[in-house]
Design a protein around this motif. Structure first.
Motif, PDB file in Angstrom:
ATOM      1  N   PRO A 198       0.797  -1.233   0.000  1.00 33.38           N
ATOM      2  CA  PRO A 198       0.000   0.000   0.000  1.00 33.38           C
ATOM      3  C   PRO A 198       0.828   1.282   0.000  1.00 33.38           C
ATOM      4  O   PRO A 198       0.266   2.366  -0.110  1.00 33.38           O
ATOM      5  CB  PRO A 198      -0.827  -0.120   1.280  1.00 33.38           C
ATOM      6  N   TYR A 199       2.143   1.168   0.134  1.00 29.51           N
ATOM      7  CA  TYR A 199       3.004   2.357   0.094  1.00 29.51           C
ATOM      8  C   TYR A 199       4.399   1.939  -0.360  1.00 29.51           C
ATOM      9  O   TYR A 199       4.740   0.744  -0.395  1.00 29.51           O
ATOM     10  CB  TYR A 199       3.073   3.048   1.459  1.00 29.51           C
ATOM     11  N   ASP A 200       5.233   2.947  -0.744  1.00 29.35           N
ATOM     12  CA  ASP A 200       6.592   2.673  -1.214  1.00 29.35           C
ATOM     13  C   ASP A 200       7.465   2.131  -0.096  1.00 29.35           C
ATOM     14  O   ASP A 200       7.356   2.562   1.058  1.00 29.35           O
ATOM     15  CB  ASP A 200       7.233   3.941  -1.778  1.00 29.35           C
ATOM     16  N   GLN A 201       8.350   1.214  -0.460  1.00 27.77           N
ATOM     17  CA  GLN A 201       9.316   0.706   0.508  1.00 27.77           C
ATOM     18  C   GLN A 201      10.591   1.550   0.536  1.00 27.77           C
ATOM     19  O   GLN A 201      11.363   1.473   1.486  1.00 27.77           O
ATOM     20  CB  GLN A 201       9.675  -0.766   0.186  1.00 27.77           C
ATOM     21  N   SER A 202      10.800   2.331  -0.504  1.00 26.02           N
ATOM     22  CA  SER A 202      11.937   3.251  -0.527  1.00 26.02           C
ATOM     23  C   SER A 202      11.644   4.381  -1.502  1.00 26.02           C
ATOM     24  O   SER A 202      11.045   4.168  -2.560  1.00 26.02           O
ATOM     25  CB  SER A 202      13.218   2.528  -0.950  1.00 26.02           C
ATOM     26  N   ALA A 203      12.106   5.573  -1.134  1.00 20.36           N
ATOM     27  CA  ALA A 203      11.985   6.729  -2.025  1.00 20.36           C
ATOM     28  C   ALA A 203      13.176   6.827  -2.966  1.00 20.36           C
ATOM     29  O   ALA A 203      13.165   7.616  -3.911  1.00 20.36           O
ATOM     30  CB  ALA A 203      11.871   8.014  -1.210  1.00 20.36           C
ATOM     31  N   GLY A 204      14.192   6.004  -2.735  1.00 18.36           N
ATOM     32  CA  GLY A 204      15.365   6.005  -3.588  1.00 18.36           C
ATOM     33  C   GLY A 204      16.420   5.035  -3.084  1.00 18.36           C
ATOM     34  O   GLY A 204      16.999   5.239  -2.010  1.00 18.36           O
TER      35      GLY A 204
ATOM     36  N   TYR B  86       2.218 -10.664   5.845  1.00 17.97           N
ATOM     37  CA  TYR B  86       2.807 -11.443   4.757  1.00 17.97           C
ATOM     38  C   TYR B  86       4.311 -11.164   4.652  1.00 17.97           C
ATOM     39  O   TYR B  86       4.766 -10.035   4.857  1.00 17.97           O
ATOM     40  CB  TYR B  86       2.132 -11.114   3.427  1.00 17.97           C
ATOM     41  N   SER B  87       5.062 -12.214   4.293  1.00 21.60           N
ATOM     42  CA  SER B  87       6.521 -12.089   4.209  1.00 21.60           C
ATOM     43  C   SER B  87       7.064 -12.567   2.866  1.00 21.60           C
ATOM     44  O   SER B  87       8.267 -12.797   2.724  1.00 21.60           O
ATOM     45  CB  SER B  87       7.180 -12.896   5.343  1.00 21.60           C
ATOM     46  N   ASP B  88       6.194 -12.738   1.860  1.00 23.24           N
ATOM     47  CA  ASP B  88       6.605 -13.254   0.555  1.00 23.24           C
ATOM     48  C   ASP B  88       6.581 -12.164  -0.519  1.00 23.24           C
ATOM     49  O   ASP B  88       6.193 -12.402  -1.662  1.00 23.24           O
ATOM     50  CB  ASP B  88       5.728 -14.438   0.139  1.00 23.24           C
ATOM     51  N   TRP B  89       7.038 -10.976  -0.150  1.00 21.02           N
ATOM     52  CA  TRP B  89       7.071  -9.854  -1.089  1.00 21.02           C
ATOM     53  C   TRP B  89       8.288  -9.958  -1.998  1.00 21.02           C
ATOM     54  O   TRP B  89       9.300 -10.562  -1.643  1.00 21.02           O
ATOM     55  CB  TRP B  89       7.104  -8.532  -0.331  1.00 21.02           C
ATOM     56  N   PHE B  90       8.188  -9.339  -3.180  1.00 21.94           N
ATOM     57  CA  PHE B  90       9.302  -9.367  -4.128  1.00 21.94           C
ATOM     58  C   PHE B  90       9.320  -8.081  -4.949  1.00 21.94           C
ATOM     59  O   PHE B  90       8.352  -7.299  -4.951  1.00 21.94           O
ATOM     60  CB  PHE B  90       9.216 -10.591  -5.052  1.00 21.94           C
ATOM     61  N   LEU B  91      10.420  -7.871  -5.660  1.00 25.37           N
ATOM     62  CA  LEU B  91      10.557  -6.732  -6.570  1.00 25.37           C
ATOM     63  C   LEU B  91       9.889  -7.104  -7.892  1.00 25.37           C
ATOM     64  O   LEU B  91      10.252  -8.109  -8.505  1.00 25.37           O
ATOM     65  CB  LEU B  91      12.034  -6.403  -6.788  1.00 25.37           C
ATOM     66  N   PRO B  92       8.883  -6.356  -8.335  1.00 26.20           N
ATOM     67  CA  PRO B  92       8.113  -6.765  -9.519  1.00 26.20           C
ATOM     68  C   PRO B  92       8.944  -6.778 -10.803  1.00 26.20           C
ATOM     69  O   PRO B  92       9.884  -6.002 -10.967  1.00 26.20           O
ATOM     70  CB  PRO B  92       6.994  -5.717  -9.600  1.00 26.20           C
ATOM     71  N   SER B  93       8.559  -7.681 -11.698  1.00 25.77           N
ATOM     72  CA  SER B  93       9.194  -7.752 -13.009  1.00 25.77           C
ATOM     73  C   SER B  93       8.703  -6.608 -13.899  1.00 25.77           C
ATOM     74  O   SER B  93       7.812  -5.827 -13.518  1.00 25.77           O
ATOM     75  CB  SER B  93       8.872  -9.088 -13.678  1.00 25.77           C
ATOM     76  N   TYR B  94       9.248  -6.530 -15.114  1.00 24.46           N
ATOM     77  CA  TYR B  94       8.889  -5.490 -16.095  1.00 24.46           C
ATOM     78  C   TYR B  94       7.383  -5.480 -16.350  1.00 24.46           C
ATOM     79  O   TYR B  94       6.718  -4.439 -16.221  1.00 24.46           O
ATOM     80  CB  TYR B  94       9.659  -5.774 -17.390  1.00 24.46           C
ATOM     81  N   ASP B  95       6.831  -6.627 -16.742  1.00 25.44           N
ATOM     82  CA  ASP B  95       5.402  -6.688 -17.066  1.00 25.44           C
ATOM     83  C   ASP B  95       4.526  -6.494 -15.831  1.00 25.44           C
ATOM     84  O   ASP B  95       3.408  -5.955 -15.934  1.00 25.44           O
ATOM     85  CB  ASP B  95       5.070  -8.022 -17.735  1.00 25.44           C
TER      86      ASP B  95
ATOM     87  N   GLN C 251      12.678   4.472  -6.890  1.00 27.98           N
ATOM     88  CA  GLN C 251      11.735   4.070  -5.854  1.00 27.98           C
ATOM     89  C   GLN C 251      11.438   2.574  -5.947  1.00 27.98           C
ATOM     90  O   GLN C 251      11.689   1.936  -6.975  1.00 27.98           O
ATOM     91  CB  GLN C 251      10.429   4.872  -6.003  1.00 27.98           C
ATOM     92  N   VAL C 252      10.890   2.030  -4.868  1.00 28.92           N
ATOM     93  CA  VAL C 252      10.561   0.608  -4.805  1.00 28.92           C
ATOM     94  C   VAL C 252       9.145   0.439  -4.280  1.00 28.92           C
ATOM     95  O   VAL C 252       8.780   1.027  -3.259  1.00 28.92           O
ATOM     96  CB  VAL C 252      11.546  -0.164  -3.902  1.00 28.92           C
ATOM     97  N   ARG C 253       8.357  -0.365  -4.995  1.00 31.48           N
ATOM     98  CA  ARG C 253       7.037  -0.778  -4.515  1.00 31.48           C
ATOM     99  C   ARG C 253       6.980  -2.308  -4.638  1.00 31.48           C
ATOM    100  O   ARG C 253       6.947  -2.852  -5.742  1.00 31.48           O
ATOM    101  CB  ARG C 253       5.921  -0.134  -5.331  1.00 31.48           C
ATOM    102  N   ALA C 254       6.967  -2.974  -3.497  1.00 31.62           N
ATOM    103  CA  ALA C 254       6.981  -4.436  -3.461  1.00 31.62           C
ATOM    104  C   ALA C 254       5.652  -5.020  -3.934  1.00 31.62           C
ATOM    105  O   ALA C 254       4.605  -4.362  -3.871  1.00 31.62           O
ATOM    106  CB  ALA C 254       7.297  -4.923  -2.052  1.00 31.62           C
ATOM    107  N   ALA C 255       5.708  -6.255  -4.391  1.00 34.50           N
ATOM    108  CA  ALA C 255       4.515  -6.974  -4.823  1.00 34.50           C
ATOM    109  C   ALA C 255       4.534  -8.376  -4.232  1.00 34.50           C
ATOM    110  O   ALA C 255       5.562  -8.848  -3.735  1.00 34.50           O
ATOM    111  CB  ALA C 255       4.460  -7.043  -6.348  1.00 34.50           C
TER     112      ALA C 255
END
Length: 317
Positions: free
Chosen positions: A62-68, A118-127, A182-186
């Motif tokens: 629901p929010y960014d994990q990092s601004a940079g 939840y603890s199974d978050w990841f960095l989303p792919s391109y698509d 920035q990072v938004r986990a999925a």
């Protein structure tokens, strides 16, 4: 004009009073849609993708994990994270973390994340990030900002570059892994269907051929309850396949059932049930024994008094 407006106001007031009165006299049944939709908050985040079966999907935090934050861990290496397709963000993230090890970088930040249970978050792919843009950012859902990392490396300069997306311009760019974004986990989820939650109420009003019970449906589960009641048998675990059952309406809430046609001095087993498109849920089992055949209270009829004094009288029955 003032008179017409006043008449309109009176008419609206009458309609509202009728509506409120009808709501007070009837049970209001609220039924959620059985399948979550794009944009819904579900299992820790906002849904930005559902597959064709509507049984699997993706949510973003629901929010960014990092601004940079940087993509690399201080060294230009190929991690093998070249996949760009949907449902490859998790495998990309695992490859990146295994290759780069501990540190403070985009994929590791998502891999370490524990959020909303939840603890199974990841960095989303391109698509995956593209779907996040199309389904959430463009609809003002999820509070997404502008410049986000993907977990997909740029295949031409695989050692040094990975993809980012600028939401404000809808533009993809491969940039150096040493840059910040920035990072938004999925995370991925599987939709599981749930039966209604129902409890069988205690047995009351036991006679030699009848009794009363019922049930309480506290949750409808994944689909509306279309039929409810109790079923009973002289054997444990009765089901709705038996003819000995009641049908006491539909929806959530409590209901009362009357068991009839019972035999005297017989032990019965009873379960409340709730039927929906998902299946049939059963409540806890309760048992009772009917009264003996002759234990009905006698009926007393008195006759007219035929002789009386100030302190006594003669009658009969």
């Amino acid at each position: 004009m003032k008179k017409i407006a006043k008449l309109h106001l009176i008419f609206i007031t009458i309609l509202l009073s009728v509506f409120i009165s009808s709501c007070e006299n009837e049970d209001v049944i609220i039924t959620p849609h059985p399948t979550p939709l794009i944009g819904d908050f579900y299992e820790g985040g906002y849904i930005f993708h559902l597959d064709n079966t509507l049984k699997m999907g993706l949510v973003c935090a629901p929010y960014d994990q990092s601004a940079g934050i940087v993509w690399w861990n201080g060294t230009n290496i190929s991690t093998g994270a070249l996949d760009r397709k949907v449902f490859t963000g998790q495998s990309n993230t695992t490859l990146i973390v295994n290759a780069q090890g501990p540190g403070n970088y985009a994929a590791k930040l998502c891999d370490n994340l524990v959020l909303n249970g939840y603890s199974d978050w990841f960095l989303p792919s391109y698509d995956e990030l593209d779907l996040m843009y199309e389904n959430l950012y463009k609809n003002n859902i999820g509070g997404l900002d502008d410049k986000y990392w993907t977990s997909s490396e740029f295949s031409v300069y695989v050692n040094t570059s990975a993809y980012i997306h600028y939401n404000s311009m809808d533009m993809w760019l491969p940039i150096y892994k040493s840059s910040t974004a920035q990072v938004r986990a999925a995370r991925a989820f599987i939709i599981t269907t749930k039966l209604a939650t129902i409890t069988t109420t205690a047995i009351t009003s036991i006679t030699n051929n009848s009794a009363k019970t019922g049930g309480v449906i506290s949750s409808i589960g994944s689909a509306p309850v279309t039929s409810r009641g109790v079923c009973w048998s002289t054997l444990p675990n009765p089901t709705t396949s038996l003819s000995t059952k009641t049908n006491d309406g539909l929806g959530i809430g409590s209901f009362t059932s009357t068991l009839t046609g019972l035999s005297p001095s017989t032990t019965y087993y009873v379960r409340a049930y709730a039927v929906s498109s998902v299946g049939t849920a059963y409540g806890n089992e309760v048992s009772f024994t009917t009264l003996a055949g002759g234990t009905t209270l006698p009926t007393l009829t008195s006759t007219t008094i035929t002789y009386s004094t100030s302190t006594s009288g003669v009658s009969g029955g």
